[in-house]
Motif scaffolding. Structure first.
Motif: not given
Length: 202
Positions: A79-86, A177-187
């Protein structure tokens, strides 16, 4: 052989939308007009108004028809990889003309035009939100996400910072910036971990 009417109509529609994007990029949304599009595309104003009620509706359809496939989600099982790619694809799309500048103009127009706001929600915002929630739900069913997490809220948390930076601060959107959002959310969104014993077992 005479060209079929429906093919001529499709070609004319494509030419009108292509012209809309070209003119919008050249002169900006504010100066864009149905008259200008009709003159360059070699179509009558009546032809355009039969298909689109306003320049905002025309611009929205033009943007979607030429760019919509890039907004689909992959499904690799991560899920994280797919969100990141999109989201990286969306950042690429928003960062280049004509889509980025004209999309921002369309968002601005929607604040004062209820019809454009409704069309934008119907044809872009809501479908994209539904795709995101569906992808999150599948990940939740697979145990990649906490079942207690509000998926609609997760979608809002994912998209909110992007719109804030795009429209409010008007800073460049970046992969970092996107990666920071994903990291914060999925924590906080990941599945709960089993508690480890705090002391020796008797």
């Amino acid at each position: 052989m005479t060209e079929k009417p429906h093919r001529r109509g499709a070609d004319r529609t494509e030419a009108i939308m292509r012209t809309t994007l070209e003119l919008g990029q050249e002169i900006g949304y504010t100066k864009l007009s149905i008259e200008a599009v009709a003159a360059r595309a070699g179509a009558s104003k009546q032809t355009i108004y039969r298909r689109w009620s306003s320049k905002g509706a025309l611009l929205l359809d033009s943007l979607l028809s030429l760019n919509e496939p890039t907004l689909d989600y992959p499904d690799t099982g991560d899920i994280v990889a797919d969100l990141r790619a999109q989201i990286h694809s969306a950042v690429d799309l928003l960062g280049r003309p004509p889509f980025g500048p004209l999309f921002k103009s369309l968002i601005g127009e929607a604040q004062n035009d209820p019809q454009i706001a409704a069309a934008l929600n119907e044809h872009l915002i809501t479908p994209q939100a539904d795709k995101t929630v569906a992808r999150l739900k599948k990940a939740c069913d697979q145990g990649q996400l906490s079942r207690a997490f509000d998926l609609d809220l997760a979608m809002a948390i994912l998209s909110g910072p992007l719109y804030f930076q795009l429209l409010i601060t008007q800073e460049q959107l970046t992969y970092e910036y996107v990666d920071r959002i994903l990291d914060a959310l999925f924590t906080g969104m990941g599945p709960a971990q089993a508690a480890k014993p705090s002391g020796p077992v008797a």
